[in-house]
Design a protein around this motif. Structure first.
Motif, mmCIF file in Angstrom:
data_model
loop_
_atom_site.group_PDB
_atom_site.id
_atom_site.type_symbol
_atom_site.label_atom_id
_atom_site.label_comp_id
_atom_site.label_asym_id
_atom_site.label_seq_id
_atom_site.Cartn_x
_atom_site.Cartn_y
_atom_site.Cartn_z
ATOM 1 N N LYS A 133 5.260 97.528 107.929
ATOM 2 C CA LYS A 133 5.036 98.976 107.477
ATOM 3 C C LYS A 133 4.053 98.980 106.576
ATOM 4 O O LYS A 133 3.413 98.101 106.080
ATOM 5 C CB LYS A 133 6.245 99.656 106.788
ATOM 6 C CG LYS A 133 7.390 99.721 107.826
ATOM 7 C CD LYS A 133 8.621 100.518 107.160
ATOM 8 C CE LYS A 133 9.739 100.685 107.996
ATOM 9 N NZ LYS A 133 10.967 101.385 107.487
ATOM 10 N N PRO A 134 3.249 100.341 106.329
ATOM 11 C CA PRO A 134 2.150 100.091 105.365
ATOM 12 C C PRO A 134 2.415 99.570 104.187
ATOM 13 O O PRO A 134 3.599 99.579 103.521
ATOM 14 C CB PRO A 134 2.089 101.950 105.270
ATOM 15 C CG PRO A 134 2.463 102.299 106.400
ATOM 16 C CD PRO A 134 3.660 101.443 106.936
ATOM 17 N N VAL A 135 1.379 99.170 103.381
ATOM 18 C CA VAL A 135 1.597 98.576 102.139
ATOM 19 C C VAL A 135 0.211 99.010 101.334
ATOM 20 O O VAL A 135 -0.693 99.478 101.600
ATOM 21 C CB VAL A 135 1.435 96.943 102.227
ATOM 22 C CG1 VAL A 135 2.836 96.380 102.732
ATOM 23 C CG2 VAL A 135 0.361 96.477 102.741
ATOM 24 N N GLU A 136 0.658 98.840 99.910
ATOM 25 C CA GLU A 136 -0.505 99.313 99.097
ATOM 26 C C GLU A 136 -1.348 98.091 98.828
ATOM 27 O O GLU A 136 -0.898 96.937 98.276
ATOM 28 C CB GLU A 136 -0.144 99.711 97.539
ATOM 29 C CG GLU A 136 -0.918 100.170 96.659
ATOM 30 C CD GLU A 136 -0.518 100.735 95.473
ATOM 31 O OE1 GLU A 136 -0.947 100.212 94.460
ATOM 32 O OE2 GLU A 136 0.267 101.629 95.420
ATOM 33 N N ILE A 137 -2.667 98.014 99.009
ATOM 34 C CA ILE A 137 -3.651 97.097 98.820
ATOM 35 C C ILE A 137 -4.925 97.736 97.975
ATOM 36 O O ILE A 137 -5.433 98.624 98.285
ATOM 37 C CB ILE A 137 -4.157 96.463 99.943
ATOM 38 C CG1 ILE A 137 -3.057 95.926 100.805
ATOM 39 C CG2 ILE A 137 -5.429 95.346 99.868
ATOM 40 C CD1 ILE A 137 -3.493 95.364 102.010
ATOM 41 N N ALA A 138 -5.427 97.109 96.874
ATOM 42 C CA ALA A 138 -6.504 97.482 96.006
ATOM 43 C C ALA A 138 -6.274 98.818 95.696
ATOM 44 O O ALA A 138 -7.252 99.773 95.821
ATOM 45 C CB ALA A 138 -7.708 97.322 96.686
ATOM 46 N N GLY A 139 -4.995 99.133 95.243
ATOM 47 C CA GLY A 139 -4.709 100.605 94.830
ATOM 48 C C GLY A 139 -4.482 101.835 95.811
ATOM 49 O O GLY A 139 -4.454 102.928 95.480
ATOM 50 N N LYS A 140 -4.690 101.478 97.256
ATOM 51 C CA LYS A 140 -4.884 102.561 98.191
ATOM 52 C C LYS A 140 -3.573 101.919 99.404
ATOM 53 O O LYS A 140 -3.141 100.839 99.493
ATOM 54 C CB LYS A 140 -6.102 102.591 99.037
ATOM 55 C CG LYS A 140 -7.006 102.807 98.163
ATOM 56 C CD LYS A 140 -8.550 102.862 98.820
ATOM 57 C CE LYS A 140 -9.489 103.282 98.042
ATOM 58 N NZ LYS A 140 -10.827 103.303 98.799
ATOM 59 N N GLU A 141 -2.972 102.918 99.872
ATOM 60 C CA GLU A 141 -1.853 102.626 100.986
ATOM 61 C C GLU A 141 -2.481 102.264 102.240
ATOM 62 O O GLU A 141 -3.435 103.244 102.424
ATOM 63 C CB GLU A 141 -1.004 104.082 101.089
ATOM 64 C CG GLU A 141 0.215 103.824 102.090
ATOM 65 C CD GLU A 141 1.252 103.223 101.386
ATOM 66 O OE1 GLU A 141 2.293 103.093 101.902
ATOM 67 O OE2 GLU A 141 1.180 102.826 100.100
ATOM 68 N N ARG A 142 -2.455 101.312 102.801
ATOM 69 C CA ARG A 142 -2.999 101.030 104.352
ATOM 70 C C ARG A 142 -2.012 101.099 105.213
ATOM 71 O O ARG A 142 -1.054 100.470 105.069
ATOM 72 C CB ARG A 142 -3.601 99.590 103.884
ATOM 73 C CG ARG A 142 -4.300 99.064 102.541
ATOM 74 C CD ARG A 142 -5.421 99.976 102.601
ATOM 75 N NE ARG A 142 -6.379 99.644 101.305
ATOM 76 C CZ ARG A 142 -7.595 99.688 101.157
ATOM 77 N NH1 ARG A 142 -8.429 100.116 102.113
ATOM 78 N NH2 ARG A 142 -8.117 99.404 99.981
ATOM 79 N N THR A 143 -2.376 101.516 106.355
ATOM 80 C CA THR A 143 -1.480 101.625 107.461
ATOM 81 C C THR A 143 -1.138 100.168 108.139
ATOM 82 O O THR A 143 -1.968 99.173 107.369
ATOM 83 C CB THR A 143 -2.135 102.338 108.692
ATOM 84 O OG1 THR A 143 -3.519 101.622 109.122
ATOM 85 C CG2 THR A 143 -2.657 103.658 108.270
#
Length: 351
Positions: free
Chosen positions: A292-302
């Motif tokens: 599922k989506p995860v947070e990377i560099a402070g942003k939620e990524r699909t």
């Protein structure tokens, strides 16, 4: 390998650039528009202008193409001429064959098909095959889907429409009874259940990469299928064949994206299996994930963005660190799954 040019700053290209930057590379992003608020330099370019592209890429060590598949041969040709390492995400078979030919005289590494499928699933498939004394079949299944589907189609176009239409309409390479064959897309429909969620899988093109050639004398049966929610493939066959939209590919992509635009809450299903013998006993090895989506560099990524971007950046990490060759043609099945999962970006696949 330090200076990398990334061509195409869509969702995947931008995220891949950010991950490369975080991994210690010097990144410059190229697109037909400049982007703000990114931790790396961006420049405008018309990638169809060969002279401009050659000038722009001079001085780099590598190029990653996150462009539509039909632009990749041109980019790979320029990279070949400059002696750069080349990476892309293509699922297009003719594109890969053209890059394979270039690799015969390349000064750098030519590495197409470094995304999710083809790409990561080939790494997993090879790993499962190698765990067996003999393998009778290997099946690779991937689906990038909305978590909360609506409508009869149960789909959202979180991926390139050109790529999706291409894989739905081009013939599919498989191994069947020890022979390489080409079969029609959107056929061989089967039921798969992952975590209680029922899916249907059907043939689509390009997902096996170079694996049929690699395993034709070792694994008699091998195929790749896309997974969707039940009923999807019947509607797609109606759309492309009964309504003749297969003859109007660009318009087909525009219609589908307009009807089923991208969503943020997506999920990537992976189901790879290999059957064969260990010590004289039949065994089925599986690798199954619902990512599922995860947070990377402070942003939620699909899910589709981070799985694709993480895969190619993990490969680039391995080339930089000497875990993969720096010249010739890279087959995904030659990449160690264990080494891949230990990289900074490949580790996300551990779940």
């Amino acid at each position: 390998m330090q200076k990398i040019a990334v061509l195409g700053l869509g969702k995947v290209g931008t995220l891949a650039s950010e991950l490369l930057h975080e991994s210690g590379f010097t990144v410059t992003g190229f697109d037909n528009h400049t982007a703000a608020d990114l931790p790396f330099e961006t420049r405008r370019i018309d990638v169809s202008n060969t002279d401009a592209l050659t000038t722009a890429l001079t001085g780099f060590d590598a190029v990653l193409s996150c462009l539509p598949y039909f632009l990749n041969v041109g980019v790979a040709t320029v990279a070949h001429g400059l002696g750069l390492h080349y990476f892309d995400l293509t699922e297009d078979v003719p594109t890969t064959k053209a890059i394979l030919k270039l690799s015969e005289t390349s000064r750098g590494l030519m590495a197409p098909q470094c995304g999710l499928a083809p790409g990561f699933v080939g790494i997993v498939g090879a790993h499962l095959i190698e765990q067996l004394d003999s393998c009778r079949s290997c099946k690779m299944r991937v689906g990038a889907l909305p978590q909360n589907p609506t409508g009869l189609m149960g789909y959202s176009f979180n991926w390139s429409p050109e790529g999706v239409v291409n894989e739905y309409l081009n013939d599919c390479e498989v191994l069947e009874n020890g022979e390489i064959k080409w079969v029609s897309p959107m056929e061989w429909i089967e039921k798969i259940v992952i975590g209680g969620i029922e899916l249907e899988a059907f043939t689509t093109s390009g997902g096996l990469g170079t694996m049929c050639d690699t395993y034709k004398d070792r694994v008699p049966n091998m195929d790749y299928k896309t997974m969707r929610y039940p009923g999807h493939v019947q509607l797609m066959n109606f759309f492309f064949h009964e309504l003749l939209m297969r003859e109007r590919r660009q318009e087909a992509g525009e219609i589908l994206v307009n009807a089923k635009p991208p969503v943020n809450d997506d999920i990537v299903f992976i189901h790879v299996s290999a059957e064969g013998e260990i010590d004289g006993h039949m065994r089925r090895n599986e690798f199954v994930r619902g990512l599922k989506p995860v947070e990377i560099a402070g942003k939620e990524r699909t899910a589709i963005a981070w799985t694709t971007a993480s895969s190619v950046v993990a490969i680039i990490e391995m080339v930089r660190d000497g875990a993969l060759p720096g010249k010739g043609f890279l087959k995904q099945e030659d990449v160690s799954l264990d080494a891949f999962l230990k990289t900074q970006n490949g580790a996300r696949y551990n779940g």
